[in-house]
Design an enzyme around this catalytic site. Sequence first.
Site, PDB file in Angstrom:
ATOM      1  CG  HIS A  65     -11.328  18.252  57.479  1.00 39.85           C
ATOM      2  ND1 HIS A  65     -12.696  18.215  57.491  1.00 39.85           N
ATOM      3  CD2 HIS A  65     -10.952  18.478  58.767  1.00 39.85           C
ATOM      4  CE1 HIS A  65     -13.143  18.419  58.719  1.00 39.85           C
ATOM      5  NE2 HIS A  65     -12.104  18.582  59.505  1.00 39.85           N
ATOM      6  CG  ASP A 316     -13.856  15.167  65.443  1.00 44.45           C
ATOM      7  OD1 ASP A 316     -12.655  14.841  65.406  1.00 44.45           O
ATOM      8  OD2 ASP A 316     -14.331  16.077  64.757  1.00 44.45           O
ATOM      9  CB  CYS A 363     -22.505  14.846  59.168  1.00 44.51           C
ATOM     10  SG  CYS A 363     -24.083  15.676  58.905  1.00 44.51           S
TER      11      CYS A 363
END
Length: 415
Positions: A65, A316, A363
Amino acid sequence: MIILRGIGTGPYVGVGHVKKIGNDEDLRDLKGGEIVVVSRASRDMLSYLHQAGGVVTDYGGITSHVAIVLREMKVPCIVGTGSGSTKLKEGTLVTVDGKTGNIYEGFMERDYKTDSSEVYYPATPIKVNLNIPEIAWKVAPWSEGVGSIRIENSIIRTGKHPQVLLDEGRLSKVIADSVRLIAHAFHPKPVWFRTFDIATDELKRLDGGSIEPDEHNPLLGLRGIHKDLENPEILKAEFEAISKLLDEGYDNLGVKVPLVRDVSEYREAKNIMCEVGIRPHRDLPVGVSIETPSAVFTLDEFIKEGLDFVTLGMSDLAMCTLAVDRRGVKVAKHFNLTHKSVLHMIEMVIKKCNQNHIETCICGHAGSDPAIVRWLVETGISSISTNPDQILKISKVVFIAEKTMINRGFAGKVK
């Protein structure tokens, strides 16, 4: 002269003197323009790192992030050097090349060809992922909506744990104020709000963060919707913020539930949404982020429960599928977004969603990778959500991919 190599996270280059960060006091001493060197960078540091000339870390990956947000802030960043905090000397002048991942001694001028500013308009909608609400108005004219509002950065900028904000009665307001900026800038284009997905290690440094458990692998620990369901009052505050914006007339909002492992989590989240007065699928579209193999192989149950859209979190999904910590330097070579098992699952989801008229959207980091985006378009994905600085580039990639597919179709008919 190259003195160190890592993983470049964006196209930006920075030059400055090395400033090593060992504690919070060092962060507060930043004057701006320094090359910040830190063993591990966490999201709570971003309020200081935005003024850095560049950032170098020992650990972390391109999909972290911090790397994503720094790219959005146009701060050069190199992660995963393994030894930057020990090899780079305090005060020395270095050049940080975020494109190659190289760190040079002294000043090294880099000359790269820039992408054409020509604008392409593909049939596949190009959306954007947003961490920083204040830049929404800049990118709104160039994209067809927001595939993911990552509200965590707005929370962390307060310096307070969500529980502290909740206890102060401010959590819903902080969320609503940030989401409003984005919803307003993009209206009437769709804007999808992602509920919290903050790993415990990123919360620990905040005021009140001592309540978080110690986890050796936070990315596979207490995060995503499971964490919010452990504290439903926080999730309720998130939905109350969205409810307030719906009452204000922002009818372009949607909600997506991240890192679902089982349809029961999705169902429980929607029940809490109902408790605050939001009717899922009626007042606004609701969907999930597919990031676990369990969600892939039980997708039929989610469809039966009701889905308006699905977003795909390949980073992920790859981590869970390949049993590789995507921030781990020692196993970085095994992290592969295009492993055939990952692609097979993505293809399964897209095919099933298309059969059921459910929008699919990529995304995260994969939405900025031209090769992956081309494959997704050919596979039949509904939309692409990319980083703010990649909108024009990815629009061109998608446009060419669509044109190639059309030409192939014509060629097949001629034969």
